[in-house]
Design an enzyme around this catalytic site. Structure first.
Site, PDB file in Angstrom:
ATOM      1  N   ASP A 259     -10.286  42.465   4.238  1.00 21.25           N
ATOM      2  CA  ASP A 259     -11.616  41.953   4.571  1.00 21.25           C
ATOM      3  C   ASP A 259     -11.419  40.664   5.379  1.00 21.25           C
ATOM      4  O   ASP A 259     -10.309  40.146   5.498  1.00 21.25           O
ATOM      5  CB  ASP A 259     -12.427  41.723   3.276  1.00 21.25           C
ATOM      6  CG  ASP A 259     -13.928  41.637   3.548  1.00 21.25           C
ATOM      7  OD1 ASP A 259     -14.314  41.426   4.713  1.00 21.25           O
ATOM      8  OD2 ASP A 259     -14.714  41.760   2.584  1.00 21.25           O
TER       9      ASP A 259
HETATM   10  C1  BGC Z   1     -17.644  41.423   4.130  1.00 20.47           C
HETATM   11  C2  BGC Z   1     -17.320  42.841   4.512  1.00 20.47           C
HETATM   12  C3  BGC Z   1     -17.528  43.067   5.991  1.00 20.47           C
HETATM   13  C4  BGC Z   1     -16.738  42.041   6.782  1.00 20.47           C
HETATM   14  C5  BGC Z   1     -16.856  42.203   8.279  1.00 20.47           C
HETATM   15  C6  BGC Z   1     -17.001  40.414   5.061  1.00 20.47           C
HETATM   16  O1  BGC Z   1     -17.474  39.132   4.834  1.00 20.47           O
HETATM   17  O2  BGC Z   1     -17.219  41.193   2.806  1.00 20.47           O
HETATM   18  O3  BGC Z   1     -18.112  43.726   3.765  1.00 20.47           O
HETATM   19  O4  BGC Z   1     -17.156  44.362   6.346  1.00 20.47           O
HETATM   20  O5  BGC Z   1     -17.189  40.735   6.414  1.00 20.47           O
HETATM   21  O6  BGC Z   1     -18.088  41.842   8.776  1.00 20.47           O
END
Ligand code: BGC
Length: 700
Positions: A259
């Protein structure tokens, strides 16, 4: 260097010129990252929405990256990712579907799949090929700010919805889906986002793994790793999660991405490892394939150095790159053609296709159907609903009644939700105005500040429709320890009740709120519309005035108070479960009667089990019900959940009509996790239940 580049994902903001708009990319940075480093992927985080979010500009923005990739030494195409978690919502005029919690409340997996397929087609039309969806976290505590992104608290319902969405996103072969956030991200000790998770292996396997298993069986291409820490290790550095469970137990062969910024966070936030480089070493040794570094190329240099220093085995690099390239091959990216274009002016062709497709009538109709099917009637004293369209005076109260961003929630246009005026659609107030007769006077009270005036209007009205709920939020900002409405909404509700009028409360919220208990005690009718998206208002009005008979059923428990938390229906036997409204609950304007639950008295280990039940619409209007089959263990070798959902079907019935619903339980659905944490079909007695009916079955 090129392999390590492939394992690197940067955010589009990394490429933006100094002081430029989100779509003004710097040629030197593009050249360096894509051509020199050969990075494997770019993500368009919602905060990178272009200043002109038209489909045409999206095409232009995405194409620029594609063109640079075609100049890289091996012309390896990029994975271009985005979070289209309820529609391709960062583009102008997008159809914004209900958030997943609402989708789950429809218990309609075919619609979930269609939503996903439509979203993928819209993404592909501007050149995006990787969706960071669906969320497969199983909700455990509604105070968590991401509860609305989940399909609720039941592993089976999440698995069914999630795997159909995977099928939908990947159906046309143009978009890879991502199951996230692997795993147990929703299970923090205190219900808050990215807080430590201490979880038994039993709970991990029983509750949190089944959705991933189902998604993998559906052909899932990618997994995103949990941003928090599980049992003392950051998700992105956990060999237990990334290797032992994901690869060895679940057999996942696709690509695992971290992530946002999480590999850097291993040392920076979790203080595991002394340096950023140590964190990178841990993540890739543990089994990560791609680093959503997002904002630097230094991490790629560090990984290369780690390989040269023999701290990360090159075989591990090859394994990761093979997985990345396989996803790219599977998506047909190496064909270097853009479907539907002539090759003369690709951008112009794509823009034309995208402009036609995005937010088209078909997707709007689907979003409206999904929202309408999700709406859950929680209370309806003396059949207050549906309302007559000919009432003389209706008071509509509450800010959410005349607000579209609140219907959409977070991850809508922007990360933290849309701003006023950004998203097209009808408000609930407008939808109500469109329903009633010319003679009906609708008064709108936006808030509860002027209590005496509000009370007077309420007393004069035939009925008050109070629309209350939450303003948009995303991730950690959405954690809500109180689980309560804002004070002004609470006092508005109290004023309406004090006026002695008939009150209908519509909750527009991404989770159950403790004020539902107040509504249950003080209002005549209570509806939960979840976060229904920009077509949701019409559905709410349809339900209020009887043009649609509600059939949404709760995908999550509604507690009576905070003190009950955590509270889920599938806790182990002997847990007190006395919620306000249980999982699976939902009323209708008609009534249903279940009979003839038919199942063999015994089944051999390894054999499937057929179950059938008759459901009859015993009321005077047509309606849908959700037949829910639960299993409970009469006894077993280990303690078991009180009951578990095993199958369901949404059934439409005309007044007086009966249907026989048939389910076949696969042997695996009769299995349990034994003392050694292995799934086994243990001989024992179980009870199968539908509605009030129950039958025991001996597994021999
Ligand atoms: C979130 C994810 C997301 C990623 C990209 C993160 O802060 O936890 O769910 O896919 O950002 O935007």
């Amino acid at each position: 260097k090129e392999k390590v580049g492939q394992m690197t994902q940067l955010d589009s903001s990394f490429f933006v010129k100094k002081d430029g708009k989100p779509e003004d990319f710097d040629a030197a940075i593009l050249e360096k990252a894509i051509v020199d480093y050969g990075i494997g992927s770019v993500l368009f985080a919602p905060q990178d929405k272009p200043s002109d979010p038209s489909p045409k500009n999206w095409v232009k923005m995405v194409s620029e990256f594609r063109r640079y990739a075609s100049k890289a030494p091996n012309r390896i195409p990029l994975l271009l990712g985005i979070d289209s978690v309820h529609g391709f919502h960062t583009v102008k005029d997008a159809t914004i579907y209900p958030h997943n919690l609402g989708v789950a409340a429809t218990w309609n997996v075919a619609f979930a799949r269609e939503e996903a397929a439509t979203t993928a087609a819209e993404m592909a039309s501007v050149g995006l090929n990787w969706n960071f969806a669906p969320v497969l976290d199983v909700a455990r505590d509604p105070r968590w700010g991401r509860t609305y992104e989940t399909f609720g608290e039941d592993p089976y319902l999440v698995a069914q919805m999630g795997s159909e969405m995977v099928r939908g996103y990947q159906a046309a072969g143009q978009v890879a889906a991502t199951a996230k956030h692997f795993v147990a991200y929703s299970a923090s000790n205190n219900g808050m986002d990215r807080q430590p998770v201490d979880i038994s292996e039993r709970t991990l396997r029983e509750i949190h793994l089944p959705p991933y298993e189902a998604a993998i069986a559906a052909g899932l291409d990618t997994v995103m790793v949990d941003s928090g820490e599980v049992n003392g290790l950051p998700g992105a550095a956990s060999t237990f999660l990334l290797k032992n469970i994901l690869r060895d137990d679940l057999g996942f062969t696709g690509l695992a991405v971290s992530d946002f910024g999480d590999v850097t966070a291993i040392s920076a936030r979790h203080k595991v490892g002394a340096t950023k480089k140590d964190g990178i070493e841990k993540a890739f040794r543990a089994g990560l394939d791609m680093n959503m570094v997002a904002t630097d190329l230094e991490s790629a240099d560090m990984l290369l150095a780690l390989v040269n220093e023999k701290r990360v085995d090159e075989a591990r690099i090859n394994e990761a790159v093979r997985r990345i390239l396989l996803v790219k091959f599977k998506l047909g990216l190496f064909e270097h053609v853009v479907p539907g274009t002539t090759g003369v002016d690709i951008d112009a062709d794509m823009s034309e296709i995208a402009t036609k497709l995005i937010g088209d009538a078909k997707s709007k109709a689907l979003a409206r159907q999904l929202a309408t099917q999700s709406i859950t009637l929680l209370k309806n004293e003396s059949d207050t609903l549906p309302l007559s369209k000919k009432l003389k005076r209706i008071l509509v109260a509450g800010v959410s009644a005349d607000n579209i961003p609140n219907l959409c929630g977070g991850w809508s246009y922007n990360w933290a939700g849309a701003l006023d005026g950004e998203v097209a659609g009808k408000t609930i107030l407008q939808a109500i105005q469109g329903k009633v007769s010319a003679g009906t006077k609708i008064e709108y009270a936006p808030d509860g500040y002027d209590a005496p005036a509000l009370k007077k209007s309420a007393a004069a009205a035939d009925v008050c429709i109070a629309v209350v709920g939450e303003t948009p939020y995303a991730e950690t900002t959405g954690d809500l320890p109180s689980l309560a409405l804002s004070e002004d909404q609470q006092s508005m509700l109290q004023t309406l009740a004090d006026a002695g009028s008939t009150v209908i409360v519509v909750f527009v919220s991404g989770r159950p709120l403790v004020d539902m208990e107040w509504a249950d005690s003080n209002a005549s009718s209570v509806i939960w519309a979840y976060l229904p998206g920009n077509e949701g208002a019409a559905g709410i009005a349809d339900v209020l005035f009887g043009d649609f008979n509600p059939a949404g059923h709760l995908p999550i428990t509604v507690p009576t108070s905070l003190a009950q938390l955590p509270l889920t229906y599938n806790s182990r036997l002997n847990t007190v479960y006395e919620p306000l409204y249980p999982f699976g609950y939902g009323l209708s304007y008609t009534t249903f009667k279940y009979s003839k639950l038919t199942v063999a008295p015994s089944v051999k280990v390894g054999a499937p089990l057929d179950v059938s039940v008759t459901v009859k619409n015993t009321g005077r209007v047509a309606g849908d019900d959700v037949a829910q089959l639960y299993l409970s263990d009469v006894y077993a070798s280990v303690t078991r959940p009180t009951k578990l959902l095993k199958a369901f079907a949404r059934v439409s019935l005309a007044p007086g009509e009966s249907k026989v619903v048939k389910f076949t339980l696969a042997p695996s659905q009769l299995s349990l996790l034994d003392e050694s944490l292995k799934w086994v079909e243990e001989p024992r007695t179980v009870k199968l239940m539908v509605d009030e009916l129950a039958q025991e079955v001996a597994i021999t």
